[in-house]
Scaffold this motif. Structure first.
Motif, mmCIF file in Angstrom:
data_model
loop_
_atom_site.group_PDB
_atom_site.id
_atom_site.type_symbol
_atom_site.label_atom_id
_atom_site.label_comp_id
_atom_site.label_asym_id
_atom_site.label_seq_id
_atom_site.Cartn_x
_atom_site.Cartn_y
_atom_site.Cartn_z
ATOM 1 N N UNK A 95 -3.592 -62.742 -49.383
ATOM 2 C CA UNK A 95 -3.841 -64.134 -49.764
ATOM 3 C C UNK A 95 -3.360 -64.672 -50.994
ATOM 4 N N UNK A 96 -1.886 -64.374 -51.406
ATOM 5 C CA UNK A 96 -1.005 -64.738 -52.436
ATOM 6 C C UNK A 96 -1.772 -64.253 -53.753
ATOM 7 N N UNK A 97 -2.514 -63.205 -53.700
ATOM 8 C CA UNK A 97 -3.166 -62.524 -54.713
ATOM 9 C C UNK A 97 -4.568 -62.901 -54.827
ATOM 10 N N UNK A 98 -5.153 -63.618 -54.172
ATOM 11 C CA UNK A 98 -6.404 -63.780 -54.220
ATOM 12 C C UNK A 98 -7.336 -62.834 -53.363
ATOM 13 N N UNK A 99 -6.773 -61.754 -53.027
ATOM 14 C CA UNK A 99 -7.701 -60.648 -52.285
ATOM 15 C C UNK A 99 -7.089 -59.338 -52.781
ATOM 16 N N UNK A 100 -7.889 -58.582 -53.241
ATOM 17 C CA UNK A 100 -7.678 -57.261 -53.860
ATOM 18 C C UNK A 100 -7.115 -56.277 -52.684
ATOM 19 N N UNK A 101 -6.665 -55.362 -52.959
ATOM 20 C CA UNK A 101 -6.258 -54.002 -52.172
ATOM 21 C C UNK A 101 -7.361 -53.170 -52.111
ATOM 22 N N UNK A 102 -7.947 -53.040 -51.140
ATOM 23 C CA UNK A 102 -9.049 -52.199 -50.956
ATOM 24 C C UNK A 102 -8.668 -50.816 -51.191
ATOM 25 N N UNK A 103 -7.483 -50.296 -50.755
ATOM 26 C CA UNK A 103 -7.232 -49.047 -51.082
ATOM 27 C C UNK A 103 -6.890 -48.640 -52.514
ATOM 28 N N UNK A 148 11.336 -48.123 -54.451
ATOM 29 C CA UNK A 148 10.024 -48.139 -53.476
ATOM 30 C C UNK A 148 8.794 -48.144 -54.356
ATOM 31 N N UNK A 149 9.123 -46.931 -55.222
ATOM 32 C CA UNK A 149 7.752 -46.726 -55.999
ATOM 33 C C UNK A 149 7.504 -47.996 -57.005
ATOM 34 N N UNK A 150 8.794 -48.475 -57.702
ATOM 35 C CA UNK A 150 8.679 -49.671 -58.634
ATOM 36 C C UNK A 150 8.214 -50.887 -57.849
ATOM 37 N N UNK A 151 8.395 -50.998 -56.615
ATOM 38 C CA UNK A 151 7.831 -52.248 -56.020
ATOM 39 C C UNK A 151 6.374 -51.978 -55.629
ATOM 40 N N UNK A 152 5.913 -50.779 -55.384
ATOM 41 C CA UNK A 152 4.416 -50.514 -55.229
ATOM 42 C C UNK A 152 3.751 -51.027 -56.410
ATOM 43 N N UNK A 153 4.296 -50.669 -57.403
ATOM 44 C CA UNK A 153 3.653 -50.907 -58.942
ATOM 45 C C UNK A 153 3.620 -52.455 -59.040
ATOM 46 N N UNK A 154 4.657 -53.144 -58.723
ATOM 47 C CA UNK A 154 4.602 -54.391 -58.744
ATOM 48 C C UNK A 154 3.595 -55.100 -58.076
ATOM 49 N N UNK A 155 3.602 -54.798 -56.580
ATOM 50 C CA UNK A 155 2.472 -55.490 -55.732
ATOM 51 C C UNK A 155 0.999 -54.944 -56.337
ATOM 52 N N UNK A 156 0.888 -53.680 -56.639
ATOM 53 C CA UNK A 156 -0.520 -53.340 -56.786
ATOM 54 C C UNK A 156 -0.875 -53.725 -58.458
ATOM 55 N N UNK A 162 -3.910 -60.250 -61.484
ATOM 56 C CA UNK A 162 -4.089 -61.395 -60.834
ATOM 57 C C UNK A 162 -5.692 -61.769 -60.577
ATOM 58 N N UNK A 163 -6.312 -60.733 -60.204
ATOM 59 C CA UNK A 163 -7.667 -60.586 -60.219
ATOM 60 C C UNK A 163 -8.496 -60.559 -61.615
ATOM 61 N N UNK A 164 -7.740 -59.871 -62.533
ATOM 62 C CA UNK A 164 -8.432 -59.623 -63.936
ATOM 63 C C UNK A 164 -8.279 -60.765 -64.722
#
Length: 192
Positions: A95-103, A148-156, A162-164
């Motif tokens: 949701x464009x950064x308004x929803x946390x990644x549960x995992x 791929x790992x850098x992308x995961x770091x960017x996403x997470x 965004x949440x903080x």
């Protein structure tokens, strides 16, 4: 009280409660209120209580990503198109950064040890399928894995920040930067 949900609907509702309150912060009272299911019905669907609920929620999340992200990355012929679609789906899901990644959140909590296999499987699958797509896009195996790992770091990291800061634009900016980086990395190397 919510209208009575079936198991699949309850799994989604419970997942949102876990996102909002955390594993330990989510009470059975909140779960019954959100799902419309009494404790007896919950135990009928989830005999081992919150542990079964959590495994069902994690399987649901993993299934959504398998269908909408991992499968696309693994099967699309055009790697740039697959990467672009991944970013669209990720932006939509979170949701464009308004929803946390549960995992991602669970990997930080003390519940990690109980659900370590599910958490590692989710992130490993994402990195592997993205790296495979990037390799099809002309990157070396090593560079594909690094990107791929850098992308995961960017996403997470984007989700967490965004949440903080309560600023969803941080996430959308992080996604855009990561997409630009991956497209540039593939650049002219995409096979004709």
């Amino acid at each position: 009280m919510a209208s009575r949900m079936d198991r699949a609907q309850a799994v989604v509702a419970i997942g949102e409660l876990f996102r909002e309150h955390g594993y330990h912060g989510t009470s059975y009272g909140q779960i019954t209120a959100a799902t419309g299911l009494g404790k007896g019905s919950l135990y009928n669907h989830f005999p081992n209580g919150k542990e079964d609920m959590t495994r069902a929620v994690l399987a649901h999340v993993h299934g959504w990503f398998e269908d909408n992200v991992f499968g696309v990355l693994a099967s699309k012929t055009d790697p740039m198109e697959a990467v672009d679609q991944m970013f669209v789906q990720v932006d939509d899901y979170f949701r464009s950064g308004r929803r946390l990644c549960l995992l991602g959140a669970f990997s930080l909590y003390d519940v990690r040890t109980a659900f370590d296999a599910e958490i590692v499987s989710y992130f490993s699958r994402w990195v592997e399928t993205l790296a495979g797509c990037l390799k099809r896009g002309g990157l070396s195996a090593k560079e594909s894995k690094v990107q791929a790992m850098a992308c995961m770091v960017d996403i997470q990291g984007g989700l967490l920040m965004a949440h903080a800061f309560d600023d969803a634009a941080i996430f959308t900016s992080s996604l855009a930067r990561s997409a630009k980086t991956l497209r540039a990395a593939m650049g002219d190397r995409v096979p004709a």
